[in-house]
Scaffold this motif. Structure first.
Motif, short mmCIF file in Angstrom:
data_model
loop_
_atom_site.label_atom_id
_atom_site.label_comp_id
_atom_site.label_asym_id
_atom_site.label_seq_id
_atom_site.Cartn_x
_atom_site.Cartn_y
_atom_site.Cartn_z
N GLN A 1 0.83 -1.19 0.00
CA GLN A 1 0.00 0.00 0.00
C GLN A 1 0.87 1.25 0.00
O GLN A 1 2.03 1.22 0.40
CB GLN A 1 -0.90 -0.01 1.25
CG GLN A 1 -1.83 -1.20 1.34
CD GLN A 1 -2.81 -1.25 0.20
OE1 GLN A 1 -3.36 -0.22 -0.21
NE2 GLN A 1 -3.04 -2.44 -0.34
N PRO A 2 0.32 2.38 -0.46
CA PRO A 2 1.06 3.64 -0.33
C PRO A 2 1.40 3.89 1.13
O PRO A 2 0.66 3.51 2.04
CB PRO A 2 0.06 4.67 -0.86
CG PRO A 2 -0.85 3.91 -1.77
CD PRO A 2 -0.98 2.55 -1.15
N GLN A 3 2.54 4.52 1.35
CA GLN A 3 3.00 4.84 2.70
C GLN A 3 3.14 6.34 2.88
O GLN A 3 3.65 7.03 2.00
CB GLN A 3 4.36 4.19 2.97
CG GLN A 3 4.32 2.76 3.45
CD GLN A 3 5.71 2.30 3.86
OE1 GLN A 3 6.59 2.20 3.03
NE2 GLN A 3 5.89 2.02 5.14
N ASN A 4 2.72 6.82 4.04
CA ASN A 4 2.94 8.19 4.44
C ASN A 4 3.54 8.17 5.84
O ASN A 4 2.88 7.76 6.80
CB ASN A 4 1.63 8.99 4.43
CG ASN A 4 1.09 9.20 3.02
OD1 ASN A 4 1.60 10.01 2.27
ND2 ASN A 4 0.07 8.42 2.68
N HIS B 1 11.12 -8.09 -12.72
CA HIS B 1 12.08 -7.33 -13.51
C HIS B 1 11.40 -6.29 -14.37
O HIS B 1 12.06 -5.48 -14.99
CB HIS B 1 12.91 -8.28 -14.38
CG HIS B 1 13.80 -9.17 -13.57
ND1 HIS B 1 14.75 -8.67 -12.71
CD2 HIS B 1 13.87 -10.52 -13.47
CE1 HIS B 1 15.40 -9.67 -12.13
NE2 HIS B 1 14.88 -10.80 -12.58
N SER B 2 10.09 -6.28 -14.44
CA SER B 2 9.38 -5.25 -15.19
C SER B 2 8.04 -5.02 -14.52
O SER B 2 7.48 -5.88 -13.86
CB SER B 2 9.17 -5.68 -16.65
OG SER B 2 8.37 -6.84 -16.72
N GLY B 3 7.54 -3.81 -14.68
CA GLY B 3 6.20 -3.50 -14.20
C GLY B 3 6.12 -3.02 -12.77
O GLY B 3 5.05 -2.62 -12.32
N ASN B 4 7.22 -3.07 -12.02
CA ASN B 4 7.19 -2.61 -10.64
C ASN B 4 7.58 -1.14 -10.57
O ASN B 4 8.37 -0.65 -11.36
CB ASN B 4 8.15 -3.44 -9.78
CG ASN B 4 7.65 -4.85 -9.56
OD1 ASN B 4 8.18 -5.78 -10.12
ND2 ASN B 4 6.64 -5.01 -8.74
N GLU B 5 7.02 -0.46 -9.57
CA GLU B 5 7.34 0.94 -9.35
C GLU B 5 7.66 1.16 -7.89
O GLU B 5 7.12 0.50 -7.00
CB GLU B 5 6.17 1.84 -9.77
CG GLU B 5 5.90 1.87 -11.27
CD GLU B 5 4.81 2.86 -11.63
OE1 GLU B 5 4.24 3.48 -10.70
OE2 GLU B 5 4.55 3.03 -12.82
N ASN B 6 8.55 2.11 -7.66
CA ASN B 6 8.90 2.51 -6.31
C ASN B 6 9.14 4.02 -6.36
O ASN B 6 10.25 4.48 -6.65
CB ASN B 6 10.15 1.77 -5.83
CG ASN B 6 10.58 2.20 -4.44
OD1 ASN B 6 9.76 2.57 -3.62
ND2 ASN B 6 11.87 2.16 -4.20
N ASN B 7 8.09 4.78 -6.13
CA ASN B 7 8.16 6.23 -6.24
C ASN B 7 8.15 6.84 -4.84
O ASN B 7 7.21 6.64 -4.06
CB ASN B 7 6.97 6.77 -7.04
CG ASN B 7 6.92 6.19 -8.44
OD1 ASN B 7 7.92 6.19 -9.15
ND2 ASN B 7 5.76 5.69 -8.83
N ASN C 1 6.58 10.02 1.47
CA ASN C 1 5.45 9.41 0.77
C ASN C 1 5.98 8.42 -0.24
O ASN C 1 6.90 8.72 -1.01
CB ASN C 1 4.61 10.49 0.08
CG ASN C 1 3.51 9.88 -0.78
OD1 ASN C 1 3.70 9.68 -1.97
ND2 ASN C 1 2.37 9.58 -0.18
N LYS C 2 5.39 7.21 -0.24
CA LYS C 2 5.80 6.18 -1.19
C LYS C 2 4.58 5.59 -1.88
O LYS C 2 3.56 5.29 -1.26
CB LYS C 2 6.57 5.07 -0.46
CG LYS C 2 7.18 4.00 -1.38
CD LYS C 2 6.27 2.85 -1.75
CE LYS C 2 5.81 2.02 -0.59
NZ LYS C 2 5.00 0.83 -1.06
N THR C 3 4.68 5.42 -3.20
CA THR C 3 3.68 4.67 -3.96
C THR C 3 4.42 3.65 -4.81
O THR C 3 5.60 3.81 -5.13
CB THR C 3 2.85 5.59 -4.87
OG1 THR C 3 3.72 6.27 -5.79
CG2 THR C 3 2.07 6.60 -4.05
N GLY C 4 3.72 2.57 -5.17
CA GLY C 4 4.33 1.55 -6.00
C GLY C 4 4.24 0.18 -5.38
O GLY C 4 3.72 -0.01 -4.28
#
Length: 244
Positions: free
Chosen positions: A40-43, A111-117, A79-82
């Motif tokens: 889940q997104p983190q704050n 190896h593809s499709g993941n996000e860490n913003n 803040n983190k999304t992904g």
């Protein structure tokens, strides 16, 4: 403008630094893994403390997009999304310093499709020491609002964009990177010295004079009120330093 050239990927130096932070246990391939991960997104935040005069931020992550800019009424906001893991935040107060550690928990990474913003905002009240250990990443840092004492960036194959302000009398930044593109912007009124172990492609750069082996200074280095020291130890594709 300064450009440093590419170091061969066959060199042992390149292999050590370009893959720093990566290991099989950190980068698990979940192609055959039937478990479901629903991050889940983190704050997260660190409440402001008027008794603390210095912040020390340590960020440890395998990969992602990292943005450090803007102000917060807290000491730090995060803040983190992904889909790549969650982060653990710890703090400790020692001798007027608040030490903050942000660490990416172990996770299964495709190896593809993941996000860490990741977006981080800091308070402009304390001075800051920043220490980032990041693998393959895109790092954007607008530090003009902050008083930066030191910044160390250890990165693998990365794109790094840093804008430095002039709120501190002395700012020291160190870059240890693999095959990366690094852009640094410094204020025109700030004095700057660059020390690099990389090889120079073009010696035509505005406002810098060569002072020795791998050492370059702006024309106002002796008289500048604010001084910026850049140390670059990289197997690097390109570095660009401009003044705004």
């Amino acid at each position: 403008v300064i450009f440093f050239n590419r170091i061969s990927e066959n060199s042992s130096w390149f292999h050590y630094h370009n893959f720093r932070g990566f290991s099989d246990k950190d980068w698990q391939d979940d192609e055959d893994n039937t478990e479901t991960y629903n991050y889940q997104p983190q704050n997260l935040n660190v409440p402001f403390d008027s008794l603390i005069g210095k912040g020390v931020l340590r960020l440890d992550a395998a990969a992602g997009n990292f943005n450090i800019q803007g102000l917060t009424s807290d000491f730090l906001s995060f803040n983190k999304t992904g889909e790549i893991g969650n982060y653990s935040l710890t703090t400790a107060d020692e001798h007027g310093r608040k030490k903050i550690s942000l660490t990416l928990d172990k996770s299964v990474i495709r190896h593809s499709g993941n996000e860490n913003n990741v977006e981080i905002k800091l308070s402009d009240k304390p001075s800051w020491n920043l220490d980032f250990d990041i693998g393959a990443a895109e790092i954007n840092m607008d530090l003009r609002d902050y008083k930066i004492d030191t910044t160390t960036i250890d990165a693998g194959a990365s794109s790094i964009d840093v804008k430095i302000g002039n709120k501190n009398p002395v700012t020291c930044m160190t870059f240890n990177a693999g095959a990366s593109s690094i852009k640094i912007e410094i204020p025109k009124e700030s004095a700057c010295q660059v020390k690099s172990e990389s090889f120079l492609i073009s010696k035509e750069f505005d406002g810098f004079t060569k002072k020795g082996d791998g050492v370059y200074q702006t024309a106002n280095f002796a008289s500048g009120k604010n001084k910026i020291y850049l140390t670059i130890k990289t197997a690097i594709s390109q570095i660009e330093i401009t003044r705004y």
